[in-house]
Motif scaffolding. Structure first.
Motif, PDB file in Angstrom:
ATOM      1  N   ILE A  69       0.839  -1.212   0.000  1.00  0.00           N
ATOM      2  CA  ILE A  69       0.000   0.000   0.000  1.00  0.00           C
ATOM      3  C   ILE A  69       0.865   1.250   0.000  1.00  0.00           C
ATOM      4  N   GLY A  70       1.941   1.241   0.791  1.00  0.00           N
ATOM      5  CA  GLY A  70       2.857   2.379   0.810  1.00  0.00           C
ATOM      6  C   GLY A  70       3.468   2.633  -0.556  1.00  0.00           C
ATOM      7  N   ALA A  71       3.867   1.558  -1.237  1.00  0.00           N
ATOM      8  CA  ALA A  71       4.456   1.694  -2.573  1.00  0.00           C
ATOM      9  C   ALA A  71       3.428   2.180  -3.584  1.00  0.00           C
ATOM     10  N   LEU A  72       2.210   1.619  -3.534  1.00  0.00           N
ATOM     11  CA  LEU A  72       1.164   1.996  -4.487  1.00  0.00           C
ATOM     12  C   LEU A  72       0.758   3.455  -4.330  1.00  0.00           C
ATOM     13  N   LEU A  73       0.536   3.885  -3.104  1.00  0.00           N
ATOM     14  CA  LEU A  73       0.136   5.280  -2.879  1.00  0.00           C
ATOM     15  C   LEU A  73       1.245   6.246  -3.295  1.00  0.00           C
ATOM     16  N   SER A  74       2.506   5.858  -3.062  1.00  0.00           N
ATOM     17  CA  SER A  74       3.640   6.736  -3.378  1.00  0.00           C
ATOM     18  C   SER A  74       3.865   6.884  -4.869  1.00  0.00           C
ATOM     19  N   ALA A  75       3.235   6.028  -5.666  1.00  0.00           N
ATOM     20  CA  ALA A  75       3.345   6.175  -7.113  1.00  0.00           C
ATOM     21  C   ALA A  75       2.595   7.408  -7.608  1.00  0.00           C
ATOM     22  N   PHE A  76       1.647   7.901  -6.786  1.00  0.00           N
ATOM     23  CA  PHE A  76       0.811   9.023  -7.222  1.00  0.00           C
ATOM     24  C   PHE A  76       0.860  10.223  -6.277  1.00  0.00           C
ATOM     25  N   VAL A  77       1.301   9.994  -5.034  1.00  0.00           N
ATOM     26  CA  VAL A  77       1.353  11.056  -4.037  1.00  0.00           C
ATOM     27  C   VAL A  77       2.765  11.126  -3.483  1.00  0.00           C
ATOM     28  N   ASN A  78       3.247  12.322  -3.226  1.00  0.00           N
ATOM     29  CA  ASN A  78       4.553  12.486  -2.581  1.00  0.00           C
ATOM     30  C   ASN A  78       4.651  11.560  -1.375  1.00  0.00           C
ATOM     31  N   ASN A  79       5.784  10.859  -1.229  1.00  0.00           N
ATOM     32  CA  ASN A  79       5.836   9.812  -0.202  1.00  0.00           C
ATOM     33  C   ASN A  79       5.907  10.356   1.221  1.00  0.00           C
ATOM     34  N   VAL A  80       6.163  11.641   1.419  1.00  0.00           N
ATOM     35  CA  VAL A  80       6.189  12.192   2.773  1.00  0.00           C
ATOM     36  C   VAL A  80       4.832  12.037   3.470  1.00  0.00           C
ATOM     37  N   PRO A  81       3.684  12.417   2.831  1.00  0.00           N
ATOM     38  CA  PRO A  81       2.401  12.179   3.493  1.00  0.00           C
ATOM     39  C   PRO A  81       2.126  10.703   3.761  1.00  0.00           C
ATOM     40  N   ILE A  82       2.626   9.828   2.900  1.00  0.00           N
ATOM     41  CA  ILE A  82       2.401   8.394   3.100  1.00  0.00           C
ATOM     42  C   ILE A  82       3.143   7.920   4.347  1.00  0.00           C
ATOM     43  N   VAL A  83       4.390   8.345   4.487  1.00  0.00           N
ATOM     44  CA  VAL A  83       5.159   7.977   5.684  1.00  0.00           C
ATOM     45  C   VAL A  83       4.515   8.591   6.927  1.00  0.00           C
ATOM     46  N   VAL A  84       4.038   9.830   6.809  1.00  0.00           N
ATOM     47  CA  VAL A  84       3.357  10.480   7.933  1.00  0.00           C
ATOM     48  C   VAL A  84       2.105   9.706   8.325  1.00  0.00           C
ATOM     49  N   LEU A  85       1.402   9.122   7.350  1.00  0.00           N
ATOM     50  CA  LEU A  85       0.219   8.310   7.634  1.00  0.00           C
ATOM     51  C   LEU A  85       0.599   7.020   8.359  1.00  0.00           C
ATOM     52  N   LEU A  86       1.647   6.341   7.875  1.00  0.00           N
ATOM     53  CA  LEU A  86       1.963   4.998   8.371  1.00  0.00           C
ATOM     54  C   LEU A  86       2.778   4.990   9.666  1.00  0.00           C
ATOM     55  N   LEU A  87       3.532   6.052   9.937  1.00  0.00           N
ATOM     56  CA  LEU A  87       4.358   6.071  11.149  1.00  0.00           C
ATOM     57  C   LEU A  87       3.545   5.866  12.431  1.00  0.00           C
ATOM     58  N   PRO A  88       2.450   6.621  12.655  1.00  0.00           N
ATOM     59  CA  PRO A  88       1.696   6.407  13.903  1.00  0.00           C
ATOM     60  C   PRO A  88       1.144   4.992  14.030  1.00  0.00           C
ATOM     61  N   ILE A  89       0.715   4.416  12.902  1.00  0.00           N
ATOM     62  CA  ILE A  89       0.158   3.066  12.935  1.00  0.00           C
ATOM     63  C   ILE A  89       1.224   2.066  13.363  1.00  0.00           C
ATOM     64  N   LEU A  90       2.403   2.144  12.746  1.00  0.00           N
ATOM     65  CA  LEU A  90       3.451   1.160  13.017  1.00  0.00           C
ATOM     66  C   LEU A  90       4.051   1.353  14.406  1.00  0.00           C
ATOM     67  N   ILE A  91       4.156   2.598  14.863  1.00  0.00           N
ATOM     68  CA  ILE A  91       4.636   2.833  16.232  1.00  0.00           C
ATOM     69  C   ILE A  91       3.654   2.233  17.237  1.00  0.00           C
ATOM     70  N   SER A  92       2.357   2.457  17.001  1.00  0.00           N
ATOM     71  CA  SER A  92       1.331   1.914  17.881  1.00  0.00           C
ATOM     72  C   SER A  92       1.365   0.387  17.898  1.00  0.00           C
ATOM     73  N   VAL A  93       1.505  -0.217  16.713  1.00  0.00           N
ATOM     74  CA  VAL A  93       1.566  -1.676  16.608  1.00  0.00           C
ATOM     75  C   VAL A  93       2.755  -2.223  17.389  1.00  0.00           C
ATOM     76  N   SER A  94       3.905  -1.571  17.256  1.00  0.00           N
ATOM     77  CA  SER A  94       5.106  -2.055  17.936  1.00  0.00           C
ATOM     78  C   SER A  94       4.963  -1.977  19.452  1.00  0.00           C
ATOM     79  N   LEU A  95       4.324  -0.919  19.945  1.00  0.00           N
ATOM     80  CA  LEU A  95       4.163  -0.763  21.391  1.00  0.00           C
ATOM     81  C   LEU A  95       3.176  -1.785  21.946  1.00  0.00           C
ATOM     82  N   ARG A  96       2.091  -2.068  21.201  1.00  0.00           N
ATOM     83  CA  ARG A  96       1.074  -2.986  21.715  1.00  0.00           C
ATOM     84  C   ARG A  96       1.449  -4.453  21.525  1.00  0.00           C
TER      85      ARG A  96
END
Length: 609
Positions: free
Chosen positions: A117-144
């Protein structure tokens, strides 16, 4: 091997300036904006004082400033602003919510889906917003899940880079290469012109990032491994025997080493005094303080006061407690109000009601309760470890104003999110179908974002990056000077001469590897814009189509995997995941080799066969 004759004095001067520029771009102590502007000024002044008559006419010094209006820069800036609209409205929140749910079911499958999903979205949108979207999710997953964030953040960041190289609008590098090549007479590439080789090489890269990269990465401790509060609110009760009795707050502050931070002085049952330095502390007063447990105990000893939590003295049976407090990380992202500013200038603590515990930057942690960091200029990728009221942190996170990482998977969302997503889809679709050039459709998208209040003008201004603008303009100016003075032609003849006897496939592969090395040392945009005219000249020297050589530059300049400084999203994941420089080398170099070898086989087969 016979080396080609060197170019004329102007050409030699430009070649020397290119070397100087590339050296300046690697200096961390000199802002990239300063280096870029210096190069631009040197070019303009030199050609104004020493005019150059090219075969097609005289080069005018003012022409070097045309980069500010170049269609590639217009498109890059407009897409950055439109991407900020997606961030501010939380338009991608549904994607993040579904990913967060899936992580609780199957972590391995979820990681693969996150990468795709990160790769697909980054094909059309600057990857900075994509990383900004996914960082909170992955940090939360790692903590829980008690899974180290360091095993998943870097693969996610690299997946967005891999996806970005698959379309003409995926990265600013792609836009620049395609536009510069078009300016030099090469047929303009459509949005999906090189999607096939990028998808095949990208598929191999995703497999590596999914199955192998997490095993190569050592466990790194993030700032939030322990989510318990680090600072506590308490009261110091002063009696007649206390050292603090009958002394001013200024004297007490000096006694504890100028670290005493009193929030309120409580006198009697209902009186609360503002803690001015000249306030005299009387027996019976209570000082409202906030600090770490160790610092609070030190204050208790030095001031001869008794430490209380609520109405209970602090001891082994009644430790310090602050149940309503929680920790969070705030990441400085491109377009953030924190970028380039200081905590003191922003009055961060007063405005957001948060205590800053630590500043994490490229492996260095500066503790702020004893070491003041309020005057440190914040850069993209810096991570602030903060503590505050749970409701305040939740409110800040939902606002989307700052990138907040905590133990929850909540994401910012607004009622305008569907509208922002529709506008962005229309921008991409108009360019993909050939209805409008991307520069025009992106500007239309910005107008719609602002008109529909998906984005304010303040947000739009923050989305623009001075560093990106100046490096693009300076690189375009250098590329023009190289092309018109014969410098690019000389470098092309030199490249062909050195590789004399090699097949076009080897030359193509060598050029791509050279760009890959260069992009990890200097700006990828600079490498791309300077490399494009050289690639076209090499193709002309060999009597071959310029298309595969231009693509070699484009793909090589996108391989920003081997160093954290190579791309801004690398810095974001570096600090959030607690990575070290060697971690990028450990994963980035093999990834670069995989993508390079795959494209070294695909490009000749598809474009030279």
């Amino acid at each position: 091997m016979e080396l080609p004759a060197p170019p004329d004095p102007h050409g030699l001067a430009v070649l020397f300036l290119v070397v100087v520029a590339l050296a300046l771009f690697t200096r961390e102590r000199i802002p990239l904006e300063t280096s870029s502007l210096a190069v631009l000024v040197l070019l303009a002044v030199a050609f104004e004082l020493f005019p150059y008559q090219a075969a097609a006419g005289q080069i005018h010094a003012i022409d070097f400033f045309m980069g500010f209006g170049h269609e590639a820069l217009v498109a890059v800036c407009a897409l950055m602003i439109a991407g900020q609209g997606l961030v501010r409205t939380g338009a991608l929140e549904p994607v993040g919510r579904q990913l967060a749910r899936l992580w609780t079911v199957s972590p391995m499958l979820s990681l693969l889906l996150t990468l795709l999903i990160g790769a697909l979205l980054s094909a059309f949108v600057n990857n900075v917003p994509i990383v900004v979207l996914l960082l909170p999710i992955l940090i939360s997953v790692s903590l829980r899940s008690n899974r180290p964030a360091s095993s998943i953040l870097m693969p996610m960041g690299f997946a967005t880079l891999v996806g970005g190289m698959s379309t003409t609008i995926g990265t600013s590098t792609n836009l620049l290469v395609v536009s510069v090549a078009s300016d030099m007479g090469i047929a303009r590439f459509s949005m999906f012109h090189f999607f096939l080789p990028a998808a095949i090489a990208g598929g191999l890269a995703i497999l590596f990032l999914w199955l192998i990269a997490p095993r190569l990465l050592p466990r790194r401790e993030g700032l939030m491994e322990d989510t318990s509060p680090r600072v506590f609110t308490a009261q110091l009760s002063v009696d007649e025997e206390s050292f603090a009795a009958d002394k001013t707050l200024a004297e007490l502050n000096e006694a504890v080493g100028m670290t005493l931070k009193v929030m309120q002085v409580y006198r009697g049952e209902s009186t609360a005094l503002t803690p001015f330095p000249d306030v005299v502390i009387r027996p019976g007063d209570r000082l409202g303080v906030k600090d770490t447990p160790d610092n609070l105990k030190e204050m208790e000893t030095v001031l001869g006061a008794k430490l209380y939590t609520g109405d209970v003295p602090v001891d082994e049976e009644h430790p310090l407690q602050d149940e309503d407090q929680q920790l969070a990380e705030i990441v400085v992202t491109q377009g953030s109000s924190l970028e380039g500013s200081t905590l003191s200038r922003l009055r961060f603590a007063d405005y957001y009601q948060l205590a800053t515990l630590a500043l994490h930057r490229a492996g260095a942690v500066v503790r702020t309760l004893r070491e003041e960091v309020g005057d440190i200029r914040l850069n993209i990728g810096d991570v602030l470890l903060v503590q505050g009221n749970r409701e305040q942190i939740a409110k800040l996170k939902h606002s989307g104003e700052l990138l907040v990482l905590d133990a929850t998977s909540d994401l910012p969302s607004t009622k305008r999110a569907p509208l922002a997503l529709t506008i962005m889809a229309a921008v991409v679709l108009a360019a993909a179908l050939g209805l409008l050039p991307i520069a025009i459709s992106a500007v239309c998208g910005v107008l719609l974002m602002v008109s529909t209040r998906c984005l304010s003008w303040r947000d739009a201004a923050q989305a623009l990056n001075t560093q990106v603008i100046l490096i693009v303009v300076a690189s375009l100016a250098l590329g023009m000077a190289l092309s018109k003075t014969g410098g690019a032609d000389y470098l092309a003849r030199l490249f062909v001469s050195i590789s004399d006897g090699s097949s076009p496939t080897v030359m193509l592969s060598g050029l791509m590897l050279l760009m890959a090395v260069l992009t990890n040392i200097v700006s990828n945009n600079a490498a791309a814009v300077i490399g494009t005219p050289i690639a076209i000249s090499i193709a002309q020297q060999l009597g071959l189509s310029a298309e595969p050589f231009v693509l070699a530059v484009l793909f090589g300049a996108n391989m920003s995997y081997a160093t954290p400084m190579a791309y801004k999203t690398n810095l974001l994941v570096m600090n959030a995941g607690g990575y070290q420089f060697n971690d990028f080398v450990r994963v980035g170099v093999p990834l670069t080799l995989i993508v390079w070898l795959a494209l070294s086989w695909l490009l000749p087969m598809l474009y030279l066969g």
